[in-house]
Write a protein that holds these residues in place. Structure first.
Motif, PDB file in Angstrom:
ATOM      1  N   GLU A  40       0.709  -1.111   0.060  1.00  0.00           N
ATOM      2  CA  GLU A  40      -0.021  -0.017  -0.129  1.00  0.00           C
ATOM      3  C   GLU A  40       0.968   1.193   0.073  1.00  0.00           C
ATOM      4  N   SER A  41       1.880   1.330   0.960  1.00  0.00           N
ATOM      5  CA  SER A  41       2.577   2.702   1.043  1.00  0.00           C
ATOM      6  C   SER A  41       3.425   2.625  -0.292  1.00  0.00           C
ATOM      7  N   ARG A  42       4.038   1.613  -1.071  1.00  0.00           N
ATOM      8  CA  ARG A  42       4.582   1.888  -2.154  1.00  0.00           C
ATOM      9  C   ARG A  42       3.440   2.492  -3.445  1.00  0.00           C
TER      10      ARG A  42
END
Length: 249
Positions: A40-42
């Protein structure tokens, strides 16, 4: 106005590497793009960088795929790019590795295509582009599971292409050779760990299979995908295009 203005493209594995390059190329052509991935963060960082919507999903999980496509809305262009590679001699390839290669590379492509196809058929227009590999066109040592999965992707692409040929939808595959992405970085690290070669020697060994003597760049693969998605590429159907400097002909 780009050639893909008004079209919605969904790119799996779109947070980095080839997927991110494809998403950027489709945006440049005017498409509205949704990128998908497990990290999710990437994914969110990539989406902000290129102006794409983001949906988190694991392509190997059919329930997640169905939920993600419901969230994304109608998809006109599907680029099945998500993939993994694992290396082991054939006799040491365990059941878990074999199944993971099939689940992500082959079943993931199947799940996403089934989710996207009904809307394309209803609209009378669509593009499915599967990012396979030269491993889907030839054999390579120590990656039997990956080769099997990518051969399956190409076979599925050809079968689907015949089914949709009269319905305004095309299905094609692009087959990159060794490309300068995270998967190749992992392969280099594996070669270094197992052989004691330097990183430069390992990269040179991978590049040596390309008659141009280099690694393919992600943007070069993205250019091929973009072309297959254009309205003027409608005669391209059921093809597996090698993007590999002449390694496979």
């Amino acid at each position: 106005m780009g050639e893909l203005t008004g079209k919605h493209a969904l790119v799996t594995g779109g947070g980095s590497g080839i997927g991110l390059a494809v998403a950027r190329a489709l945006i440049d052509a005017g498409a509205r793009v949704t990128i998908c991935g497990r990290d999710e963060s990437r994914l969110l960082a990539a989406g902000r960088a290129i102006g794409a919507a983001c949906v988190v999903m694991d392509v190997a999980d059919r329930r997640q795929v169905d939920a993600a496509f419901a969230q994304a809305g109608q998809v006109d262009i599907l680029v099945n790019n998500a993939g993994q590679a694992a290396s082991a001699p054939f006799g040491k390839t365990d059941e878990a590795t074999w199944q993971r290669m099939l689940d992500v590379n082959l079943s993931g492509t199947f799940h996403c295509t089934q989710a996207a196809l009904p809307a394309m058929l209803a609209a009378g227009w669509g593009r499915v582009v599967n990012v396979a590999s030269t491993a889907g066109l030839a054999g390579y040592r120590y990656v039997a599971a990956y080769c099997a999965a990518k051969h399956g992707v190409i076979g599925m692409t050809r079968a689907l292409a015949l089914e949709v040929a009269l319905k305004g939808v095309t299905a094609n595959a692009v087959c990159p050779g060794f490309t300068d992405t995270g998967i190749v970085s992992d392969a280099v690290a594996n070669i270094v760990a197992k052989t004691g070669r330097s990183q430069e020697q390992a990269r040179s060994e991978l590049a040596a299979g390309n008659p141009q003597g280099r690694l393919v760049q992600a943007d070069e693969v993205a250019n091929a995908v973009r072309w297959l998605c254009l309205p003027g590429s409608g005669a391209m159907n059921g093809q597996a295009l090698a993007v590999a400097g002449g390694e496979v002909m």
